[in-house]
Design an enzyme around this catalytic site. Structure first.
Site, PDB file in Angstrom:
ATOM      1  N   SER A   1      -3.280  -3.816  -3.163  1.00  0.00           N
ATOM      2  CA  SER A   1      -2.693  -2.548  -2.735  1.00  0.00           C
ATOM      3  C   SER A   1      -3.769  -1.568  -2.287  1.00  0.00           C
ATOM      4  CB  SER A   1      -1.887  -1.941  -3.888  1.00  0.00           C
ATOM      5  OG  SER A   1      -1.089  -0.877  -3.448  1.00  0.00           O
TER       6      SER A   1
ATOM      7  N   SER B   1       0.813  -1.213   0.000  1.00  0.00           N
ATOM      8  CA  SER B   1       0.000   0.000   0.000  1.00  0.00           C
ATOM      9  C   SER B   1       0.845   1.260   0.000  1.00  0.00           C
ATOM     10  CB  SER B   1      -0.909   0.015   1.235  1.00  0.00           C
ATOM     11  OG  SER B   1      -1.754  -1.122   1.260  1.00  0.00           O
TER      12      SER B   1
ATOM     13  N   ASP C   1      -4.071   2.160  -2.056  1.00  0.00           N
ATOM     14  CA  ASP C   1      -3.396   3.384  -2.491  1.00  0.00           C
ATOM     15  C   ASP C   1      -4.348   4.570  -2.363  1.00  0.00           C
ATOM     16  OD1 ASP C   1      -1.162   1.780  -3.301  1.00  0.00           O
ATOM     17  OD2 ASP C   1      -2.310   1.246  -5.099  1.00  0.00           O
TER      18      ASP C   1
END
Length: 349
Positions: free
Chosen positions: A271, A233, A273
């Protein structure tokens, strides 16, 4: 043997984008924005808290405009829905470790409710972002709480910002190297006014590193197996004194996420983000037609902050044998010079 000092992208002689860096090349170049850390390093813990503090938030000004961009929503961003719905933040923004996010959020709430002017407050939206430092830290112990939040907030200052393996970046891993906290800033003209945009990042994602377009594969630059990114992340916080409204800030936040691709992020399925952008300006918002230079400056500042998070990081290990190597600076300089990005300099640096 004396440890080699870590460098920033500017120290390597790399210019990124057309807009000049701010005085400290940090988010704190935005007036009234402070940064502080609480850092924990033991044989089993590499973790911490990083605080981004807009000084203006308080009893006299309860909120400032903000925007949120979600590149991939596999994360635990506390306070996200109200931030997105109302286009505002009411507290400092804290970054920390994934499983400590909720304890940190509770401690931030307690800190705010104890401040003068908040005696009758019955609703407040703490904003806490996270990435997973489980490769280098006993994340399940959830060691962070009130003490660390208060330390990060109390230490928040203007001027240069500590980067690398500090605060919320103490145990992160990015692109096969030791990741961490990074920052950068740009000054830019919006209409007839000169403004500053700055970014802080917490890097913890996978991909193949690229610096100024030059590939830097971790498999070629570090000894042994490359470090494993757990959680995969990135948290990005952007601040500006340009008086943007919430809609414009959300547009800027999307550009901040785009900047991850410039350093080689692969945006893996797991992830988380996120980018949060906020403004401390108080004038009328500019026309959208004037925003392109600010968007470019945002992407450049975020890309450089991501690179700085790796360049400043120091090698960290865990008692179970995990190790995340700092990117070797001589190899970085050699590859940049070979690509013609920088001139050949002293090989000892």
């Amino acid at each position: 043997m004396t440890a080699q000092p870590r460098l920033r992208l500017a120290d390597l002689g790399v210019t990124l984008g057309p807009h000049p860096r701010g005085r400290h090349n940090a988010i704190t170049d935005v007036p009234g924005v402070l940064v502080g850390h609480s850092t924990v390093h033991t044989d089993r813990l590499n973790t911490g808290v990083t605080a981004i503090v807009p000084e203006v938030i308080g009893a006299d000004r309860r909120w400032i405009p903000a925007g949120l961009a979600v590149g991939n929503g596999y994360g635990k961003l506390v306070g996200a829905t109200q931030l997105q719905e109302l286009g505002a933040i009411e507290t400092p923004i804290l970054l920390t470790s994934t499983l400590s996010a909720y304890r940190v959020a509770d401690a931030l709430l307690g800190h705010m409710l104890s401040r003068p002017g908040y005696e009758t407050t019955t609703t407040l939206n703490p904003v806490v972002g996270e990435t997973n430092d489980g490769f280098l830290s006993d994340i399940r112990s959830r060691p962070l709480g009130t003490q660390h939040v208060e330390e990060a907030l109390a230490s928040a200052t203007s001027g240069p910002v500590a980067e690398g393996s500090v605060g919320a970046g103490s145990g992160t891993v990015a692109l096969g190297f030791k990741g961490g906290i990074g920052t950068s800033s740009r000054t830019v003209t919006v209409g007839d006014a000169r403004h500053t945009v700055g970014a802080v990042v917490q890097s913890n994602f996978s991909g193949t590193l690229s610096i100024a377009g030059v590939p830097m594969p971790s498999a070629e630059l570090v000894p042994g197996p490359t470090a494993e990114t757990v959680g995969n992340s990135c948290m990005i916080v952007v601040a500006t004194d340009a008086p943007l409204d919430a809609r414009q800030l959300a547009r800027g936040a999307r550009r901040a996420v785009f900047a991850m691709r410039g350093v080689g992020a692969d945006f893996a399925q797991g992830s988380g983000d996120y980018a949060i952008a906020f403004s401390v300006g108080q004038a009328a918002p500019p026309d959208d037609a004037l925003l392109s230079p600010l968007f470019q400056a945002t992407m450049d500042a975020v890309e450089e902050a991501l690179v700085n998070s790796l360049l400043a990081a120091t090698t960290q290990s865990h008692a179970d044998g995990h190790i995340a190597h700092a990117i070797p600076l001589p190899a970085v300089r050699e590859r940049l010079a070979a690509a013609g990005v920088v001139r050949v300099m002293d090989s000892n640096v």
